[in-house]
Design a protein around this motif. Sequence first.
Motif, PDB file in Angstrom:
ATOM      1  N   PHE A  24       0.839  -1.207   0.000  1.00  0.00           N
ATOM      2  CA  PHE A  24       0.000   0.000   0.000  1.00  0.00           C
ATOM      3  C   PHE A  24       0.871   1.254   0.000  1.00  0.00           C
ATOM      4  N   LEU A  25       1.875   1.293   0.872  1.00  0.00           N
ATOM      5  CA  LEU A  25       2.738   2.468   0.966  1.00  0.00           C
ATOM      6  C   LEU A  25       3.568   2.654  -0.306  1.00  0.00           C
ATOM      7  N   MET A  26       3.990   1.566  -0.922  1.00  0.00           N
ATOM      8  CA  MET A  26       4.753   1.666  -2.163  1.00  0.00           C
ATOM      9  C   MET A  26       3.904   2.297  -3.265  1.00  0.00           C
ATOM     10  N   MET A  27       2.641   1.926  -3.326  1.00  0.00           N
ATOM     11  CA  MET A  27       1.745   2.524  -4.313  1.00  0.00           C
ATOM     12  C   MET A  27       1.525   4.007  -4.025  1.00  0.00           C
ATOM     13  N   VAL A  28       1.417   4.366  -2.758  1.00  0.00           N
ATOM     14  CA  VAL A  28       1.254   5.779  -2.388  1.00  0.00           C
ATOM     15  C   VAL A  28       2.443   6.592  -2.892  1.00  0.00           C
ATOM     16  N   ALA A  29       3.658   6.093  -2.655  1.00  0.00           N
ATOM     17  CA  ALA A  29       4.866   6.832  -3.046  1.00  0.00           C
ATOM     18  C   ALA A  29       5.012   6.889  -4.571  1.00  0.00           C
ATOM     19  N   LEU A  30       4.849   5.760  -5.245  1.00  0.00           N
ATOM     20  CA  LEU A  30       5.038   5.742  -6.692  1.00  0.00           C
ATOM     21  C   LEU A  30       3.987   6.573  -7.419  1.00  0.00           C
ATOM     22  N   THR A  31       2.763   6.598  -6.894  1.00  0.00           N
ATOM     23  CA  THR A  31       1.719   7.420  -7.510  1.00  0.00           C
ATOM     24  C   THR A  31       2.077   8.899  -7.432  1.00  0.00           C
ATOM     25  N   TYR A  32       2.761   9.289  -6.370  1.00  0.00           N
ATOM     26  CA  TYR A  32       3.202  10.686  -6.236  1.00  0.00           C
ATOM     27  C   TYR A  32       4.253  11.023  -7.291  1.00  0.00           C
ATOM     28  N   PHE A  33       5.208  10.135  -7.511  1.00  0.00           N
ATOM     29  CA  PHE A  33       6.297  10.434  -8.439  1.00  0.00           C
ATOM     30  C   PHE A  33       5.891  10.223  -9.899  1.00  0.00           C
ATOM     31  N   LEU A  61       6.912 -10.150  -6.969  1.00  0.00           N
ATOM     32  CA  LEU A  61       7.376 -11.433  -7.486  1.00  0.00           C
ATOM     33  C   LEU A  61       8.842 -11.694  -7.112  1.00  0.00           C
ATOM     34  N   LEU A  62       9.677 -10.647  -7.178  1.00  0.00           N
ATOM     35  CA  LEU A  62      11.094 -10.806  -6.822  1.00  0.00           C
ATOM     36  C   LEU A  62      11.261 -11.194  -5.361  1.00  0.00           C
ATOM     37  N   PHE A  63      10.553 -10.498  -4.462  1.00  0.00           N
ATOM     38  CA  PHE A  63      10.671 -10.811  -3.042  1.00  0.00           C
ATOM     39  C   PHE A  63      10.061 -12.174  -2.723  1.00  0.00           C
ATOM     40  N   SER A  64       8.986 -12.524  -3.401  1.00  0.00           N
ATOM     41  CA  SER A  64       8.360 -13.825  -3.132  1.00  0.00           C
ATOM     42  C   SER A  64       9.299 -14.978  -3.496  1.00  0.00           C
ATOM     43  N   ARG A  65      10.199 -14.741  -4.469  1.00  0.00           N
ATOM     44  CA  ARG A  65      11.150 -15.783  -4.862  1.00  0.00           C
ATOM     45  C   ARG A  65      12.149 -16.085  -3.748  1.00  0.00           C
ATOM     46  N   LEU A  66      12.316 -15.123  -2.819  1.00  0.00           N
ATOM     47  CA  LEU A  66      13.264 -15.304  -1.718  1.00  0.00           C
ATOM     48  C   LEU A  66      12.638 -16.038  -0.540  1.00  0.00           C
ATOM     49  N   LEU A  67      11.327 -16.258  -0.601  1.00  0.00           N
ATOM     50  CA  LEU A  67      10.617 -16.972   0.455  1.00  0.00           C
ATOM     51  C   LEU A  67      10.312 -18.395  -0.003  1.00  0.00           C
ATOM     52  N   GLU A  68      10.006 -19.238   0.927  1.00  0.00           N
ATOM     53  CA  GLU A  68       9.748 -20.629   0.590  1.00  0.00           C
ATOM     54  C   GLU A  68       8.437 -21.110   1.184  1.00  0.00           C
ATOM     55  N   GLY A  69       7.869 -22.138   0.555  1.00  0.00           N
ATOM     56  CA  GLY A  69       6.688 -22.799   1.090  1.00  0.00           C
ATOM     57  C   GLY A  69       5.487 -21.887   1.249  1.00  0.00           C
ATOM     58  N   LEU A  75       5.485  -2.008 -11.653  1.00  0.00           N
ATOM     59  CA  LEU A  75       6.697  -1.999 -10.843  1.00  0.00           C
ATOM     60  C   LEU A  75       6.475  -2.710  -9.505  1.00  0.00           C
ATOM     61  N   VAL A  76       5.342  -2.428  -8.879  1.00  0.00           N
ATOM     62  CA  VAL A  76       5.039  -3.049  -7.588  1.00  0.00           C
ATOM     63  C   VAL A  76       4.898  -4.563  -7.749  1.00  0.00           C
ATOM     64  N   LEU A  77       4.206  -5.001  -8.777  1.00  0.00           N
ATOM     65  CA  LEU A  77       4.019  -6.439  -8.989  1.00  0.00           C
ATOM     66  C   LEU A  77       5.346  -7.136  -9.277  1.00  0.00           C
ATOM     67  N   ILE A 112       2.448   6.294 -19.346  1.00  0.00           N
ATOM     68  CA  ILE A 112       2.273   4.851 -19.571  1.00  0.00           C
ATOM     69  C   ILE A 112       1.297   4.328 -18.516  1.00  0.00           C
ATOM     70  N   LYS A 113       0.165   3.887 -18.940  1.00  0.00           N
ATOM     71  CA  LYS A 113      -0.905   3.488 -18.023  1.00  0.00           C
ATOM     72  C   LYS A 113      -0.496   2.275 -17.186  1.00  0.00           C
ATOM     73  N   GLY A 114      -0.613   2.417 -15.863  1.00  0.00           N
ATOM     74  CA  GLY A 114      -0.356   1.302 -14.956  1.00  0.00           C
ATOM     75  C   GLY A 114       1.106   1.010 -14.709  1.00  0.00           C
ATOM     76  N   VAL A 115       2.003   1.971 -15.000  1.00  0.00           N
ATOM     77  CA  VAL A 115       3.430   1.704 -14.845  1.00  0.00           C
ATOM     78  C   VAL A 115       3.803   1.439 -13.390  1.00  0.00           C
ATOM     79  N   GLU A 116       3.186   2.193 -12.451  1.00  0.00           N
ATOM     80  CA  GLU A 116       3.519   1.993 -11.037  1.00  0.00           C
ATOM     81  C   GLU A 116       3.005   0.646 -10.523  1.00  0.00           C
ATOM     82  N   ILE A 117       1.857   0.205 -11.036  1.00  0.00           N
ATOM     83  CA  ILE A 117       1.321  -1.095 -10.647  1.00  0.00           C
ATOM     84  C   ILE A 117       2.251  -2.211 -11.126  1.00  0.00           C
TER      85      ILE A 117
END
Length: 358
Positions: free
Chosen positions: A146-155, A191-199, A185-187, A178-183
Amino acid sequence: MLTFMSTSTAKPMVAYLKWAFIVTGVGLALGAALGWQTTGTLSGALTIFFICAVLAVLEISLSFDNAIVNANKLKTMSPVWQHRFLTWGILIAVFGMRIVFPLLIVVIAAHVGPIDALIMAAARPAEYARIMQEAHLPIAAFGGTFLMMVALTYFFDQEKDVHWVEWLESRMASYATIKGVEIALVLILVLLFSRLLEGEARNVFVYSAIYGLLTFLLVEVLGGFLDRTQETTRAAAQGGLGAFLYLEVLDASFSFDGVIGAFALSQNLFVIAIGLGIGAMYVRSMTIMLVERGTLAEYRYLEHGAFYAILILSVIMYCQTLVHIPEVITGLGGAALIGVALWSSIRSNRCEAGAAPK
């Protein structure tokens, strides 16, 4: 642009902090009384007194950027909704996020009733704290997204024409077409962080992050829908409702980190509520001061610093799903960014004043 309840700039800073000082005195007295009641010793009372004070400072350091963002949104709201946010909103922030929210987590995680959760907080604080810590993963994923979307929407705003870090922000503003660029980036980050988690932890992280993203989009949709019909008095009030809901969800996301981190200092729900409640009152006072004094307009990069702090906080919340990061680092990092932004604003104002024709 709508004006705040008072446009006077001569009001001294102490006047803004009056209620915060009163709540501080009452809260610290309650903390000392609670320490005396639970331990029966002066050292115990002083220990709880000190913990409440430290928690208040922690909350202020973590939430100063929250005050700046609140002020930015409040200045566009009608005086009626400004007043409602600063009265009802602070009650929701103190009692909802600092008391009800932790209880709700335990209710859901432990599958117990609200009364049982309250009894657990009072009689078995260690077990209560354990459940809260175990719930940190989904909370960090939800709040961080949520906070990442708040910040990216500002920039990523093509109408944004004041840039602090020119080479970066000008490019982000140009890519806003570019429509949806911040979305996207967040996704990608999810996905990158989820790859570092298991199970199961990976699934929990992804689902919680998606819920955080969906919550942001729904709040934006609601605010846009209500803002479209501002031609009547009732609809204008509804527009204020959309902004009010946005600020409440934003405050909740900011509070996640502080509420979870507070358990490192105390496992007593009531001590945490007192300490963080005191800090929340200072955030409210700072919000009012920023709006009434027009500080955001006077110090042009202050808002930029706050949103950079939010962006970094969101990444830290993601990182906390992997490793523990002390809350003092989070708080000092955000405060340092805002301090640099303030210094840059002052230097820019001096340069403009020196270049102005005499």
